[in-house]
Design an enzyme around this catalytic site. Structure first.
Site, PDB file in Angstrom:
ATOM      1  N   THR A  70      64.495  21.385  74.328  1.00  0.00           N
ATOM      2  CA  THR A  70      63.317  21.304  73.464  1.00  0.00           C
ATOM      3  C   THR A  70      63.694  21.351  71.986  1.00  0.00           C
ATOM      4  OG1 THR A  70      61.399  22.615  72.775  1.00  0.00           O
ATOM      5  CG2 THR A  70      63.116  23.808  73.868  1.00  0.00           C
ATOM      6  N   ASP A  71      62.794  20.845  71.148  1.00  0.00           N
ATOM      7  CA  ASP A  71      63.028  20.934  69.690  1.00  0.00           C
ATOM      8  C   ASP A  71      62.870  22.372  69.185  1.00  0.00           C
ATOM      9  OD1 ASP A  71      60.249  21.135  69.963  1.00  0.00           O
ATOM     10  OD2 ASP A  71      59.784  19.647  68.421  1.00  0.00           O
ATOM     11  N   GLU A  72      62.281  23.237  70.029  1.00  0.00           N
ATOM     12  CA  GLU A  72      62.007  24.605  69.557  1.00  0.00           C
ATOM     13  C   GLU A  72      63.280  25.408  69.317  1.00  0.00           C
ATOM     14  OE1 GLU A  72      58.673  26.596  71.347  1.00  0.00           O
ATOM     15  OE2 GLU A  72      57.820  24.719  72.052  1.00  0.00           O
ATOM     16  N   TYR A 106      61.023  32.172  74.575  1.00  0.00           N
ATOM     17  CA  TYR A 106      61.194  30.863  75.243  1.00  0.00           C
ATOM     18  C   TYR A 106      62.299  30.055  74.566  1.00  0.00           C
ATOM     19  CZ  TYR A 106      60.395  25.871  76.154  1.00  0.00           C
ATOM     20  OH  TYR A 106      60.575  24.543  76.451  1.00  0.00           O
ATOM     21  N   LYS A 120      66.035  28.789  75.915  1.00  0.00           N
ATOM     22  CA  LYS A 120      66.433  27.373  75.993  1.00  0.00           C
ATOM     23  C   LYS A 120      67.681  27.139  75.134  1.00  0.00           C
ATOM     24  CE  LYS A 120      64.703  24.298  77.806  1.00  0.00           C
ATOM     25  NZ  LYS A 120      64.831  23.761  79.196  1.00  0.00           N
TER      26      LYS A 120
END
Ligand SMILES: NC(=O)c1ccc[n+]([C@@H]2O[C@H](COP(=O)([O-])OP(=O)(O)OC[C@H]3O[C@@H](n4cnc5c(N)ncnc54)[C@H](O)[C@@H]3O)[C@@H](O)[C@H]2O)c1
Length: 362
Positions: free
Chosen positions: A145-147, A170, A174
């Protein structure tokens, strides 16, 4: 480094076995459908624990396909994963299984650490054990993810080289899993690729996430909870375009590389919700402005990242990928899908979807 797995797979005689994890989830089900229908010379295993987010009804249309197999299982169970790899001997893995909702990670970080980090390492270990000594004929493709890049303020974009700065349980889980995937490449020479995508929307998304939640609530005349002032900005991509990007990277990406995926499509949460209200008023034959009255501002999420924005030039320039839909068009398609699939939505919101596996597979 070239992608030897993909060049071999062009041989139609050579039936490759692809293990897709998390294939009963939102994005995973689109990836499974694309691979099962587009590549009849692959055998697709879909490994999924069927948590609250896994729904086999998402794959009803392809479940009878002779080159598709569902396997119920938990990636945190190391002995099970090891046995599964020994028995099925997948040529490649596309790893999507994860706990994926930031709000849930704030309430229960450990389950994110278990699934997203330990689960990923279990898969890497099992792959390494059966792929040695012919590592370079295989591929472990990790979906991220970009997060992981943290929060941007008002300028700039996330590049593949942007240092990781995850801010939520989260995104930290990741980010950690991405590091482990790269470490297995560096240390054990597993052929890996990683892609980091922006926010997805579209059919089959569990209605705890912003867009399906609002569609469902507008339909039922329920309040539309918006964190803070709705100023948080996300870069939105139609899920089918993400699945197309995964297909392209899997077959044409370079081993060891990371690809950012995003639509250059930034929206404030409040603007999306207002747009949804306008679309829904029109579709439901309500007077303009009716649904906007449902907007309710609630206390902001703890540590809420302000803005994410992906620079997707690498995948566009190197692999020729482009999003196929404009946001307004994709959003309207999404609304139409949720309105046309009332029973799917009802099964998900009532919990009945969890009986589907029992009825179908036992
Ligand atoms: N949704 C997004 O906007 C987005 C954006 C970028 C990246 N991603 C990443 O894409 C992947 C898929 O996201 P999604 O939105 O489809 O998630 P999702 O929550 O809809 O689906 C996750 C799937 O993983 C399965 N799963 C969870 N724990 C498992 C376990 N221990 N063992 C086996 N299966 C398990 C669930 O049953 C579910 O089917 C995730 O890795 C996520 O981090 C998501």
């Amino acid at each position: 480094m070239p992608n030897k797995f993909a060049s071999k797979s062009e041989n139609m005689e050579n039936k490759k076995k692809i293990l897709i994890t998390g294939g009963a989830g939102f994005i995973g089900s689109h990836v499974v459908r694309l691979f099962v229908t587009k590549y009849p010379h692959y055998h697709i295993y879909n490994l999924d624990k069927l948590t609250y987010a896994g729904n086999l009804e998402n794959l009803k249309d392809i479940e009878g396909h002779k080159h598709y197999e569902f396997i119920k299982g938990d990636i945190t169970d190391a002995p099970f994963i090891q046995r599964l790899f020994e028995e099925t001997r997948p040529d490649a893995v596309i790893h999507l299984a994860a706990e994926s909702h930031v709000d849930r990670s704030i309430k229960d970080p450990l389950s994110f650490i278990n699934t997203n980090i330990i689960g990923t390492v279990n898969l890497l270990n099992a792959a390494k054990a059966i792929w040695e000594p012919e590592m370079d004929k295989h591929l472990f493709y990790h979906i991220s993810t970009d997060e992981v890049y943290g929060s941007l303020d008002h300028g700039g974009f996330f590049l593949e080289t942007t240092p990781y700065d995850p801010q939520s349980p989260y995104s930290a889980s990741k980010a950690s899993s991405d590091h482990f995937v790269r470490a297995w490449r560096n240390t054990y020479k597993i052929p890996i690729m990683i892609s980091n995508c922006s926010n997805n929307y579209g059919p089959y998304q569990f209605p705890e996430k912003l867009i399906p939640l609002c569609i469902n609530n507008i339909k039922n005349n329920k309040p539309l909870p918006i964190y803070g002032k709705g100023e948080n900005v996300r870069d939105w991509l139609y899920v089918v375009d993400h699945a197309r990007a995964i297909d392209l990277i899997f077959h044409q990406g370079k081993i060891g590389e990371t690809y950012n995926i995003g639509g250059f499509n930034e929206w404030k949460n409040i603007d999306i919700v207002q747009l949804l209200c306008r679309i829904m008023d029109q579709k439901l034959g309500r007077a303009e402005g009716t649904s906007e009255k449902l907007i309710t501002f609630v206390k902001d999420r703890a540590g809420h990242d302000l803005r994410y924005a992906i620079d997707a030039h690498k995948i566009m320039n190197e692999l020729g990928w482009q999003p196929s839909l404009q946001f307004e068009e994709g959003l309207e398609k999404t609304v139409d899908w949720y309105l046309a699939n009332e029973s799917w939505l009802q099964n998900v919101t009532s919990g009945n979807y969890q009986k589907y596996y029992e009825e179908q597979y036992k």
